[in-house]
Design an enzyme around this catalytic site. Structure first.
Site, PDB file in Angstrom:
ATOM      1  CE  LYS A 119      10.980  -3.148  -7.317  1.00 21.00           C
ATOM      2  NZ  LYS A 119      10.989  -3.962  -7.958  1.00 21.00           N
ATOM      3  CB  CYS A 139      -1.081   0.084   0.919  1.00 23.38           C
ATOM      4  SG  CYS A 139      -2.712  -1.276   1.393  1.00 23.38           S
TER       5      CYS A 139
END
Length: 604
Positions: A599, A2
């Site tokens: 990521k 997030c």
């Protein structure tokens, strides 16, 4: 995972928040939202499922504006991707909250809050935090204290950004196990989950430490430690050069980053090696005292970094003669570990914030290890701060979710480490080859068009099998991971010698089999394994040393420029990256932000 962005300013911050979210898109997300306190002290919120551009469009329709606000990109953990579950979450229309992480005891807290009369409209653990903060604010009418008290009741790893419509001049942040950055501007200050979001807005930053909370206003940022004591944290200048986050002439960040590998490997090697030695100070001030007494090595990492560790095991055992164990961090942290005397503990992470890797390091620090070494790409990360020794790769910011240049610089670092620990003259040959590595990478990148021509042969495939032997087996694992990550083709990798023990049953005329075949001592063994594939009609693609005279026998041969044996795992990785990229492009998938992936995995 997030992304969090927040600001308190003397000007409208809606566009700043939106631009911050754009810079955090690379982290992976499925929904986005923004909340601001407008000029009449009203709390306004917009949320969408989908991309940040969808949020921008929705914001135009509602004309949202204000001087204090928070924004968020969500990667679903609790609750499906939806507008209802997107952040920011509200409590009683007064408090807005954004959250990165997981609140492990959210069910218990939810039931407790229901007894207090709170009602829930989402499936998320985040709404629990919003209501819990509201509950404490009702008791104290102090937003910072309310956030601190709520965080003390919450178990797990998280970072929060909170605003209250009755406190329009302030933004409160807290960090517990999940990274958060504070940014200083002129007449405005910020919070973000990544300093990248603050480039061109903030002039300097503070990297919040574990347990820190902060009260952010236009004029000041006050930081409090885990005991709620006001403290001074180090302030770091922030490079405002935004060119590094542009694609330039490339269609995707991933392709740009593949083509940057020669340069970033050069940067990683620069001033750290010469023809006869590795500068041990490259691994930290303590390295010169630690390295001579190392007898064993444990490497712990996740994902692509784990594959780097697997390759390093071959190098460290062969060159340095040191027994080396490699483990996945999420497994290591939950088992009883036997630590031999004088064992060096190595963690590997691109971001330095990977939750399981950090937990493994904290566990190791409580065990009987000689010392810890972090191989990492981010100098300001938690992993770097917590390790005894550090090797900083110089890959630069990597935007594509599928790691490329971070992986090859990790391998360069490991090969340097193996040379530094080697006690015979083979180290000099390794160093000679390392000096040739950037040029070898440049030659391999010239294969791009040839590899692109293969993509159409994979577009309609559902499965793929990757094979390698010895140190090339982890290379095959990495190739399979790249293909599955961005093309969504189910790909698996096996040691070629294991074909007859099960995987051969999958081989037929529709199964593409990709083999990594450098000119090494296992080449003849590998050829025998590949004959087994050909005999069963498998579609064979072999990446071969261009100095070898292969008989195709129906296989598609892709010739790779010759390189030194120690470099082969690095060099042969690059065409597999290109293959995955071009197959994904041909299939039309989202290369830089593949579905369901993030990521930086900052939650367990």
């Amino acid at each position: 995972m997030c992304g969090i962005m927040g600001a308190v300013s003397e000007r409208d911050i809606s566009k700043i928040l939106l631009e911050g979210l754009r810079r955090l898109e690379y982290r992976g997300y499925d929904s986005a939202g923004i909340a601001v306190i407008d000029s009449q002290d009203r709390l306004k919120r917009v949320r969408i499922q989908g991309k940040v551009q969808n949020l921008a469009d929705a914001m135009q329709e509602t004309a949202i504006a204000g001087n204090t606000g928070i924004a968020h990109t969500r990667w679903a953990t609790h609750g499906k991707p939806s507008e209802q579950n997107a952040h920011p979450h509200l409590s009683h229309g007064e408090i807005a909250l954004v959250h990165n992480g997981i609140i492990e005891n959210h069910e218990h807290l939810r039931q407790q809050l229901i007894t207090y009369g709170y009602q829930f409209t989402s499936e998320t653990d985040t709404e629990v935090a919003a209501h819990l903060i509201h509950y404490h604010y009702q008791q104290h009418e102090n937003l910072l204290l309310a956030v601190q008290k709520a965080a003390a009741e919450m178990q797990g790893a998280f970072a929060l950004g909170v605003i209250h419509q009755k406190r329009p001049e302030e933004l409160v942040a807290i960090r517990k196990g999940s990274p958060l950055v504070l940014g200083f501007g002129i007449g405005e200050n910020f919070i973000a989950s990544d300093a990248l979001a603050l480039r061109s807005f903030a002039q300097s930053v503070i990297y919040m430490e574990e347990g820190d909370s902060a009260c952010v206003t236009t004029q000041d940022i006050k930081v409090y430690d885990s005991n709620r004591i006001l403290v001074q944290r180090a302030v770091h200048p922030l490079n405002s050069d935004s060119e590094i986050v542009n694609k330039g002439p490339y269609r995707h960040f991933m392709l740009k980053e593949i083509f940057e590998q020669s340069k970033v490997i050069t940067d990683t090697l620069e001033s750290r090696i010469n023809s006869i030695d590795v500068l041990r100070a490259s691994f930290g001030e303590k390295a010169s005292h630690i390295f001579p007494v190392v007898k064993n090595i444990h490497i712990v990492a996740c994902g692509t970094s784990y594959h780097a560790g697997m390759i390093a095991k071959y190098w460290l055992e062969s060159l340095a003669g040191l027994p080396t164990q490699v483990e996945i961090a999420s497994e290591y942290r939950y088992r009883d570990v036997v630590v031999p005397d004088n064992t060096l503990f190595i963690t590997v992470s691109q971001s330095g914030e990977t939750a399981d890797t950090l937990a493994a390091l904290f566990k190791a620090k409580q065990s009987n290890y000689l010392a810890s070494l972090a191989i990492c790409n981010v100098a300001t990360s938690t992993l770097v701060r917590e390790a005894d020794c550090v090797f900083l790769t110089r890959a630069g910011i990597e935007i594509g979710v599928a790691s490329t240049k971070a992986f090859t610089t990790q391998l360069a670092a490991f090969l340097m480490l193996a040379a530094a620990l080697c006690k015979d003259n083979r180290a000099q040959e390794v160093l000679r080859q390392l000096q040739e590595l950037p040029a070898c990478c440049e030659r391999v990148l010239q294969m791009n068009e040839e590899v692109e021509s293969l993509a159409s042969l994979f577009v309609n495939k559902v499965h793929a099998l990757f094979l390698g032997r010895g140190v090339q087996y982890p290379v095959a694992l990495e190739g399979a991971l790249k293909l599955k990550e961005i093309s969504y083709i189910h790909a698996e990798a096996y040691p070629a010698g294991e074909l007859k023990h099960g995987p051969l049953a999958l081989v037929d005329k529709d199964m593409p089999v990709i083999a990594v075949a450098p000119n090494d001592e296992l080449l003849d063994k590998l050829k025998s394994n590949l004959h087994e594939v050909s005999a069963r009609g498998g579609q064979l693609f072999v990446f071969v040393d261009d100095s070898q005279n292969w008989k195709a026998n129906g296989a598609r041969l892709i010739k790779v420029p010759s390189c030194g044996a120690w470099l082969a795992p690095i060099v042969y990785t690059i065409p597999l990256q290109l293959l995955a990229y071009h197959v994904a492009v041909a299939k039309g998938t989202d290369v830089d932000q593949p579905r369901n992936l993030a990521k930086s995995v900052t939650v367990e």
